[in-house]
Design an enzyme around this catalytic site. Structure first.
Site, PDB file in Angstrom:
ATOM      1  N   GLY A  40      17.600   7.866  12.082  1.00  0.00           N
ATOM      2  CA  GLY A  40      17.242   8.393  13.395  1.00  0.00           C
ATOM      3  C   GLY A  40      15.746   8.373  13.693  1.00  0.00           C
ATOM      4  N   CYS A  70      28.022   3.266  13.208  1.00  0.00           N
ATOM      5  CA  CYS A  70      26.767   4.013  13.315  1.00  0.00           C
ATOM      6  C   CYS A  70      26.263   3.886  14.740  1.00  0.00           C
ATOM      7  CB  CYS A  70      25.745   3.442  12.336  1.00  0.00           C
ATOM      8  SG  CYS A  70      24.099   4.178  12.426  1.00  0.00           S
ATOM      9  N   CYS A 177      27.373  10.728  17.202  1.00  0.00           N
ATOM     10  CA  CYS A 177      26.900  10.271  15.891  1.00  0.00           C
ATOM     11  C   CYS A 177      28.107  10.315  14.971  1.00  0.00           C
ATOM     12  CB  CYS A 177      25.782  11.163  15.354  1.00  0.00           C
ATOM     13  SG  CYS A 177      25.324  10.833  13.625  1.00  0.00           S
TER      14      CYS A 177
END
Length: 268
Positions: A40, A70, A177
């Site tokens: 991230g 992802c 996520c």
């Protein structure tokens, strides 16, 4: 049949488990980057290079398709991954489930990493699929990392922080996520008001698993969802930052990881 999945860490477990439920006979190759996790805070260029490394390691095992399990990699690296691998190897990205969440009319909240929250990619999905619906983007710093390490106290703290910034009147919550799907029950408990109808949680694992099968022309097994027999179990290959390894112990903290452990799914 062999399906590969990649993620920065154990966020690939929900999609891997979904593929296994649909086709328990499928061989799975799961490739992650624990040495570089979290992705991230990284630059888009760094994410792209790390995603390419994960996918190349998986592609060496000659899968029929690869799932980019992802959201951060899908946001920043999907064009580069497809340019390198397709059409020889189908690449299935992970898109936050904004469209089905908005179908109920909202209000909707989207929980995602700081890298995904507010990104042009996510804003484009909101514009295309949630026009006219109230959508709140909620960044969840630290949550993916806490899930990655199965740190219960850190998970609770990150979930509570995000829940405090989530409107109480939402009707749907998008888990933007893949790591978050592993703690969906804890997220639901944190955002669900006692005096309100149940909030719908929307993940991506089931959809990307089904899409992967469609891309290679495979159907779900007739007994999908049931416990597979010993004869129908696929094989599991685990790659950690380019190295073949066993399934990480932390994966066994989650239902999806236990489903893929050596007992239900032969490793090799």
């Amino acid at each position: 049949m062999k399906i590969a999945l990649m993620d920065s860490g154990i966020g690939l477990l929900p999609a891997a488990a979904a593929v296994h439920r649909l086709r328990p006979d499928a061989d799975l190759v799961v490739s992650s980057d624990p040495d570089g996790m979290p992705w991230g805070p990284r630059t888009p260029e760094d994410v792209t290079q790390r995603a390419l490394a994960c996918v190349r390691a998986a592609a060496a095992h000659r899968p029929d398709a690869v799932i980019i399990a992802c959201n951060t990699a899908s946001v920043h690296a999907l064009p580069a991954l497809r340019a390198e691998l397709e059409p020889t190897l189908p690449v299935i990205g992970t898109v936050p489930a904004i469209k089905p969440a908005a179908a109920g009319g909202g209000p909707v909240a989207i929980w995602a990493t700081p890298a995904t929250t507010g990104s042009p990619y996510q804003r484009g999905l909101i514009r295309d699929f949630a026009d006219g619906v109230s959508v709140t983007e909620v960044a969840c710093p630290g949550l993916a990392e806490a899930v990655q390490h199965a740190d219960s106290a850190a998970i609770d703290a990150a979930v509570a922080d995000a829940a405090a910034r989530t409107p109480r009147d939402i009707r749907a919550l998008v888990l933007g996520c893949t790591h978050y799907e592993l703690v969906a029950d804890r997220i639901r408990a944190a955002v669900q008001p006692a005096d309100a109808p149940p909030i719908a949680l929307h993940g991506s694992a089931e959809a990307v698993a089904a899409q992967a099968l469609r891309r290679i022309g495979a159907a779900a097994a007739p007994a999908a969802g049931e416990a597979p027999s010993a004869l129908s179990r696929g094989r599991l290959t685990v790659i950690l930052s380019g190295r073949e390894a066993a399934l990480p112990d932390v994966a066994l903290a989650y239902t999806e990881g236990r489903l893929l452990a050596p007992e239900p799914l032969a490793r090799g």
